[in-house]
Motif scaffolding. Structure first.
Motif, PDB file in Angstrom:
ATOM      1  N   PHE A   1       0.910  -1.355   0.019  1.00 50.72           N
ATOM      2  CA  PHE A   1       0.027   0.176   0.162  1.00 50.72           C
ATOM      3  C   PHE A   1       0.859   1.315  -0.012  1.00 50.72           C
ATOM      4  N   ILE A   2       1.991   1.158  -0.490  1.00 49.90           N
ATOM      5  CA  ILE A   2       2.886   2.455  -0.233  1.00 49.90           C
ATOM      6  C   ILE A   2       2.422   3.631  -0.956  1.00 49.90           C
ATOM      7  N   LYS A   3       1.829   3.553  -2.103  1.00 44.35           N
ATOM      8  CA  LYS A   3       1.051   4.721  -2.883  1.00 44.35           C
ATOM      9  C   LYS A   3       0.227   5.440  -2.047  1.00 44.35           C
ATOM     10  N   ASP A   4      -0.817   4.473  -1.583  1.00 45.99           N
ATOM     11  CA  ASP A   4      -1.824   5.061  -0.679  1.00 45.99           C
ATOM     12  C   ASP A   4      -1.284   5.821   0.692  1.00 45.99           C
ATOM     13  N   THR A   5      -0.458   4.981   1.203  1.00 40.85           N
ATOM     14  CA  THR A   5       0.130   5.446   2.380  1.00 40.85           C
ATOM     15  C   THR A   5       0.950   6.704   2.209  1.00 40.85           C
ATOM     16  N   LEU A   6       1.654   6.663   1.271  1.00 38.25           N
ATOM     17  CA  LEU A   6       2.336   8.052   0.997  1.00 38.25           C
ATOM     18  C   LEU A   6       1.456   9.338   0.749  1.00 38.25           C
ATOM     19  N   LEU A   7       0.533   8.811  -0.261  1.00 37.03           N
ATOM     20  CA  LEU A   7      -0.512   9.939  -0.499  1.00 37.03           C
ATOM     21  C   LEU A   7      -1.280  10.610   0.692  1.00 37.03           C
ATOM     22  N   VAL A   8      -1.595   9.454   1.664  1.00 35.71           N
ATOM     23  CA  VAL A   8      -2.209   9.917   2.827  1.00 35.71           C
ATOM     24  C   VAL A   8      -1.459  10.854   3.877  1.00 35.71           C
ATOM     25  N   PHE A   9      -0.192  10.344   3.823  1.00 37.99           N
ATOM     26  CA  PHE A   9       0.774  11.261   4.757  1.00 37.99           C
ATOM     27  C   PHE A   9       0.932  12.495   4.006  1.00 37.99           C
ATOM     28  N   LEU A  10       1.226  12.630   2.717  1.00 37.06           N
ATOM     29  CA  LEU A  10       1.396  13.944   1.940  1.00 37.06           C
ATOM     30  C   LEU A  10       0.159  14.931   2.113  1.00 37.06           C
ATOM     31  N   LEU A  11      -1.025  14.462   1.794  1.00 35.55           N
ATOM     32  CA  LEU A  11      -2.152  15.146   1.797  1.00 35.55           C
ATOM     33  C   LEU A  11      -2.351  15.557   3.349  1.00 35.55           C
ATOM     34  N   SER A  12      -2.270  14.767   4.275  1.00 34.68           N
ATOM     35  CA  SER A  12      -2.618  15.238   5.594  1.00 34.68           C
ATOM     36  C   SER A  12      -1.586  16.221   6.122  1.00 34.68           C
ATOM     37  N   ALA A  13      -0.502  16.178   5.756  1.00 38.00           N
ATOM     38  CA  ALA A  13       0.660  17.207   5.848  1.00 38.00           C
ATOM     39  C   ALA A  13       0.298  18.667   5.359  1.00 38.00           C
ATOM     40  N   TYR A  14      -0.051  18.611   3.949  1.00 41.08           N
ATOM     41  CA  TYR A  14      -0.273  19.433   3.156  1.00 41.08           C
ATOM     42  C   TYR A  14      -1.678  20.197   3.920  1.00 41.08           C
ATOM     43  N   PHE A  15      -2.681  19.859   3.890  1.00 41.01           N
ATOM     44  CA  PHE A  15      -4.163  20.305   4.631  1.00 41.01           C
ATOM     45  C   PHE A  15      -3.761  20.747   6.092  1.00 41.01           C
ATOM     46  N   SER A  16      -2.950  20.044   6.843  1.00 39.85           N
ATOM     47  CA  SER A  16      -3.021  20.504   8.312  1.00 39.85           C
ATOM     48  C   SER A  16      -1.989  21.512   8.304  1.00 39.85           C
ATOM     49  N   THR A  17      -1.077  22.024   7.384  1.00 41.19           N
ATOM     50  CA  THR A  17      -0.596  23.126   7.421  1.00 41.19           C
ATOM     51  C   THR A  17      -1.113  24.374   7.338  1.00 41.19           C
TER      52      THR A  17
ATOM     53  N   ASN B   1      -8.447   6.610  -5.426  1.00 39.31           N
ATOM     54  CA  ASN B   1      -8.196   5.106  -5.791  1.00 39.31           C
ATOM     55  C   ASN B   1      -9.339   4.829  -6.685  1.00 39.31           C
ATOM     56  N   LYS B   2     -10.522   5.332  -6.671  1.00 32.92           N
ATOM     57  CA  LYS B   2     -12.058   4.888  -7.249  1.00 32.92           C
ATOM     58  C   LYS B   2     -11.732   5.278  -8.685  1.00 32.92           C
ATOM     59  N   ARG B   3     -11.353   6.582  -8.904  1.00 33.07           N
ATOM     60  CA  ARG B   3     -11.001   7.185 -10.315  1.00 33.07           C
ATOM     61  C   ARG B   3      -9.769   6.367 -10.976  1.00 33.07           C
ATOM     62  N   GLU B   4      -8.987   6.056 -10.259  1.00 30.73           N
ATOM     63  CA  GLU B   4      -7.989   5.247 -10.853  1.00 30.73           C
ATOM     64  C   GLU B   4      -8.331   3.883 -11.331  1.00 30.73           C
ATOM     65  N   ARG B   5      -9.221   3.187 -10.756  1.00 26.41           N
ATOM     66  CA  ARG B   5      -9.746   1.720 -10.982  1.00 26.41           C
ATOM     67  C   ARG B   5     -10.765   2.235 -12.186  1.00 26.41           C
ATOM     68  N   TRP B   6     -11.472   3.051 -12.160  1.00 21.80           N
ATOM     69  CA  TRP B   6     -12.216   3.428 -13.284  1.00 21.80           C
ATOM     70  C   TRP B   6     -11.561   3.698 -14.639  1.00 21.80           C
ATOM     71  N   LEU B   7     -10.345   4.378 -14.584  1.00 20.86           N
ATOM     72  CA  LEU B   7      -9.454   4.840 -15.630  1.00 20.86           C
ATOM     73  C   LEU B   7      -8.753   3.616 -16.129  1.00 20.86           C
ATOM     74  N   GLU B   8      -8.475   2.769 -15.192  1.00 19.58           N
ATOM     75  CA  GLU B   8      -7.801   1.229 -15.451  1.00 19.58           C
ATOM     76  C   GLU B   8      -8.753   0.512 -16.331  1.00 19.58           C
ATOM     77  N   ASN B   9     -10.168   0.407 -15.974  1.00 21.00           N
ATOM     78  CA  ASN B   9     -10.952  -0.467 -16.535  1.00 21.00           C
ATOM     79  C   ASN B   9     -11.173   0.227 -18.089  1.00 21.00           C
ATOM     80  N   ASP B  10     -11.278   1.502 -18.129  1.00 21.73           N
ATOM     81  CA  ASP B  10     -11.487   2.117 -19.388  1.00 21.73           C
ATOM     82  C   ASP B  10     -10.505   1.861 -20.407  1.00 21.73           C
TER      83      ASP B  10
END
Length: 161
Positions: A25-41, A148-157
């Motif tokens: 889950f490295i992509k999701d984990t890092l995305l959560v880490f970076l988004l939460s740091a960005y918004f908490s700032t 993640n939902k959008r990524e799965r949708w694009l992958e299916n397309d």
């Protein structure tokens, strides 16, 4: 003593970050880490500039008015673990776990405010901390879910083409 607490919290945050970044889950984990740091700032800067609270003893105090340790390490790491533990949860489970994580963060902040010089409330109080952390964790969780939902949708397309 307060500086020692900050260094200990940094060490705890780095160790938790190291063990929290998991291979599948490295992509999701890092995305959560970076988004939460960005918004908490944004929240942290707003709260400090409005003088709702202040940090008399700070980590890298000569450069920052906000708590960079909390906003860039500790809170994002907690959000990361929250995301990982709610990865397959239903809405009620997500909300309950978010409340538990937020309660733990709020208790630690209240103890630090009462017994150290690390945090000083002016017009801020623990309820604002609880609400802002809870909402921020939920917003980051929803954003990553939508990405993640959008990524799965694009992958299916792509497969259909």
């Amino acid at each position: 003593m307060d500086k020692a607490i900050l260094w200990t919290l940094l060490l705890i945050g780095v160790v938790l970050l190291f063990f929290g970044v998991r291979k599948p889950f490295i992509k999701d984990t890092l995305l959560v880490f970076l988004l939460s740091a960005y918004f908490s700032t944004f929240i942290g800067v707003f709260v400090v500039e409005e003088k709702m609270l202040r940090y008399p003893v700070r980590f890298l105090s000569e450069y920052f008015e906000v708590s960079i340790l909390y906003e860039y390490v500790l809170f994002p790491v907690v959000c990361m673990y929250f995301f990982q533990t709610t990865r397959h949860s239903r809405y009620i489970g997500i909300a309950l776990q978010c409340a538990l994580y937020t309660t733990a963060l709020t208790i630690v902040e209240v103890l630090l405010e009462r017994y150290t010089d690390l945090i000083e409330y002016n017009t801020w109080n623990w309820i604002y901390t609880f609400i802002s952390n809870f909402l921020l964790m939920i917003v980051v969780r929803i954003l990553v879910h939508l990405i993640n939902k959008r990524e799965r949708w694009l992958e299916n397309d792509r497969r259909e083409v």
